[in-house]
Design a protein around this motif. Structure first.
Motif, mmCIF file in Angstrom:
data_model
loop_
_atom_site.group_PDB
_atom_site.id
_atom_site.type_symbol
_atom_site.label_atom_id
_atom_site.label_comp_id
_atom_site.label_asym_id
_atom_site.label_seq_id
_atom_site.Cartn_x
_atom_site.Cartn_y
_atom_site.Cartn_z
ATOM 1 N N PRO A 350 -3.431 -29.406 1.047
ATOM 2 C CA PRO A 350 -3.928 -30.788 1.106
ATOM 3 C C PRO A 350 -4.115 -31.412 -0.271
ATOM 4 O O PRO A 350 -4.456 -30.719 -1.227
ATOM 5 N N ASP A 351 -3.904 -32.736 -0.308
ATOM 6 C CA ASP A 351 -3.897 -33.485 -1.571
ATOM 7 C C ASP A 351 -5.043 -33.182 -2.524
ATOM 8 O O ASP A 351 -4.825 -32.883 -3.691
ATOM 9 N N PHE A 352 -6.271 -33.242 -2.028
ATOM 10 C CA PHE A 352 -7.364 -33.169 -3.007
ATOM 11 C C PHE A 352 -7.566 -31.752 -3.557
ATOM 12 O O PHE A 352 -8.275 -31.560 -4.538
ATOM 13 N N PHE A 392 -7.704 -22.474 -4.344
ATOM 14 C CA PHE A 392 -6.769 -22.288 -3.233
ATOM 15 C C PHE A 392 -7.239 -21.128 -2.355
ATOM 16 O O PHE A 392 -7.272 -21.224 -1.132
ATOM 17 N N ASN A 393 -7.636 -20.018 -3.019
ATOM 18 C CA ASN A 393 -7.996 -18.832 -2.237
ATOM 19 C C ASN A 393 -9.293 -19.022 -1.448
ATOM 20 O O ASN A 393 -9.404 -18.509 -0.341
ATOM 21 N N SER A 394 -10.248 -19.808 -1.998
ATOM 22 C CA SER A 394 -11.476 -20.074 -1.216
ATOM 23 C C SER A 394 -11.133 -20.847 0.048
ATOM 24 O O SER A 394 -11.672 -20.581 1.127
ATOM 25 N N VAL A 395 -10.227 -21.837 -0.103
ATOM 26 C CA VAL A 395 -9.864 -22.660 1.061
ATOM 27 C C VAL A 395 -9.067 -21.818 2.062
ATOM 28 O O VAL A 395 -9.323 -21.855 3.275
ATOM 29 N N MET A 406 -5.632 -26.051 7.003
ATOM 30 C CA MET A 406 -5.960 -26.028 5.570
ATOM 31 C C MET A 406 -6.716 -27.286 5.121
ATOM 32 O O MET A 406 -7.619 -27.227 4.301
ATOM 33 N N ARG A 407 -6.323 -28.470 5.647
ATOM 34 C CA ARG A 407 -6.995 -29.699 5.212
ATOM 35 C C ARG A 407 -8.476 -29.672 5.628
ATOM 36 O O ARG A 407 -9.360 -30.016 4.846
ATOM 37 N N ASP A 408 -8.713 -29.234 6.879
ATOM 38 C CA ASP A 408 -10.101 -29.182 7.353
ATOM 39 C C ASP A 408 -10.892 -28.158 6.547
ATOM 40 O O ASP A 408 -12.058 -28.371 6.207
ATOM 41 N N ALA A 409 -10.221 -27.030 6.233
ATOM 42 C CA ALA A 409 -10.907 -25.981 5.461
ATOM 43 C C ALA A 409 -11.277 -26.509 4.071
ATOM 44 O O ALA A 409 -12.376 -26.231 3.568
ATOM 45 N N ALA A 410 -10.378 -27.287 3.453
ATOM 46 C CA ALA A 410 -10.664 -27.826 2.114
ATOM 47 C C ALA A 410 -11.876 -28.758 2.171
ATOM 48 O O ALA A 410 -12.769 -28.698 1.312
#
Ligand code: NAD
Length: 428
Positions: A350-352, A392-395, A406-410
């Motif tokens: 995801p972008d951010f 990246f790895n935390s997300v 992935m976007r929701d996780a971020a």
């Protein structure tokens, strides 16, 4: 106006959805749905031909709970308080997801900078600082360049602030020119950051990066260094890049079946990311339609131009071979297209998270300003890689552990960190 209002509504809606999934306390939601502070002011500027023009200026501080607010200043003719609010909120999540000790802010001026002379631009920059200097600063809120603003303008703004507060204060603003308090590596930072996250995604998906092919949209700051990094660090083949042609006022895709040379293409690209297509043709490149980039049989798509490019219509053209979408641009995928990517099992960075390399090196710039000691480029890239990889790895860990996209996780990682800081400071 309606579109701009939507940007903030969209930012609030995304937040509401994740707040719901996180079961966030309604009182806390209400705090985070709105900016902490916002400033609107006039900036009168004496024009070269005589007379005074008054410009509307903004600065929005969405959150400063994790550190000083951080975010760019846009000079754009259709700037509104709502765009600035949305962008300020997204900066809060971006800084939190890469775990840098900064909050979210954004600023703007309603102006088309191309209509101003250099001297008028300088007076506008100095005037903007004159109106807001009491409310920004290395420990309060640290602006940076964005659409329509440049490192030179940051240099003027830093100079004005330093004069007003009576001491050299380079840390008030980032994105300054090299030799004027800027950091080495800032130019490459966003594009290289995209590639560090892409490398991690490939490891996770067990892809041999040297056998992968990618298509890029855009060939400006982000895309140029993302394409160079993909080719140089990951050994991948860049099949094409698309761009907006300033002469023809339309977009094209520049491609080569056995792979383009991004460094050569960069040498025939102007400062706005417009490629000299005649020189490209002479060098054996093919010039294809605007949409060709999204239809290629590639493993990776890197939208790095504008928002809303992967949408309900264009997502239907995405090849079934595509395994990863690395969002270099802000907001390149609409919610409708996102649903399709999710359903098709495409791995989205995801972008951010993906494009947070820029703000990360801006943070490093502030750290170097505080120390008055500047790191070599290789050290900047090493530290950037560590930050991006760990983010990246935390997300990914949360996405895998909780079985969320992935976007929701971020969003969950970012909002979780902001709320934690609110708790630790006793705000909630
Ligand atoms: P840029 O102005 O340097 O480059 C934009 C590129 O997109 C140019 O090559 C332009 O020709 C191309 N383009 C414009 N319209 C197009 C179209 N319709 N079709 C195809 N190509 C088109 O901008 P940039 O700094 O590279 O930023 C790109 C995106 O990344 C934006 O969404 C920006 O907000 C985001 N971003 C940038 C940074 C940064 O540090 N520069 C950081 C985070 C996010």
């Amino acid at each position: 106006m309606a579109e701009m209002t939507n940007a903030f509504q969209m930012a609030q809606q995304q937040f509401d959805e994740v707040a719901e999934q996180l079961n966030l306390d309604p009182d806390v939601r209400e705090i985070l749905r709105w900016p902490t502070r916002e400033f609107r002011f006039q900036v009168p500027v004496r024009m070269d031909r005589g007379g005074i023009r008054t410009f509307q200026g903004f600065r929005v501080q969405h959150s400063d709970v994790r550190g000083p607010s951080k975010g760019g200043i846009r000079f754009h003719s259709s700037e509104t308080i709502d765009t600035v609010r949305a962008l300020a909120m997204w900066m809060t999540w971006k800084c939190a997801v890469v775990d840098i000790p900064l909050g979210g802010g954004k600023g703007g001026v309603v102006v088309d900078p191309a209509t101003l002379t250099p001297a008028e631009k300088e007076r506008l920059c100095r005037g903007w600082v004159g109106q807001i200097y009491r409310n920004i600063g290395p420990r309060q809120d640290v602006p940076a360049p964005d659409v329509g603003t440049t490192p030179q303008m940051m240099g003027w703004m830093m100079d004005e602030y330093s004069k007003l507060v009576g001491e050299y204060s380079p840390g008030v603003i980032t994105g300054k020119p090299l030799g004027g308090g800027g950091s080495l590596g800032r130019t490459e930072a966003t594009g290289f950051g995209v590639i560090y996250t892409l490398r991690e995604a490939m490891k996770h998906l067990k892809l041999d990066s040297t056998k992968t092919r990618a298509a890029f949209q855009g060939f400006g700051n982000v895309s140029q260094y993302a394409a160079i990094g993909y080719h140089r660090f990951l050994g991948g083949t860049v099949v094409c890049v698309s761009y907006w042609d300033r002469d023809d006022r339309t977009s094209y895709t520049v491609s080569k079946q056995d792979g383009i040379d991004p460094v050569f293409l960069q040498s025939i690209t102007d400062q706005y990311g417009s490629i000299n297509k005649d020189q490209a043709r002479q060098a054996g490149y093919q010039i294809e339609s605007a949409d060709a980039w999204i239809e290629k049989d590639v493993d990776v798509l890197v939208p790095a131009a504008l928002e809303g490019q992967i949408n309900e219509q264009s997502v239907q053209k995405v090849s079934a071979k595509v395994k990863i979408v690395a969002e270099g641009a802000n907001g390149p995928t609409t919610p409708e297209a996102d649903e399709v990517l999710k359903k098709n099992g495409v791995f989205v960075i995801p972008d951010f998270l993906c494009n947070a390399g820029g703000v990360t090196v801006s943070y490093f710039e502030g750290v170097q300003n505080d120390m008055n000691y500047y790191w070599p480029k290789v050290e900047v890239f090493e530290k950037l890689d560590q930050k991006m990889t760990s983010a990246f790895n935390s997300v990914l860990e949360l996405s895998e552990g909780e079985h969320v996209y992935m976007r929701d996780a971020a969003y969950m990682v970012a909002i979780g960190r902001v709320v934690k800081a609110m708790e630790l400071r006793g705000w909630i």
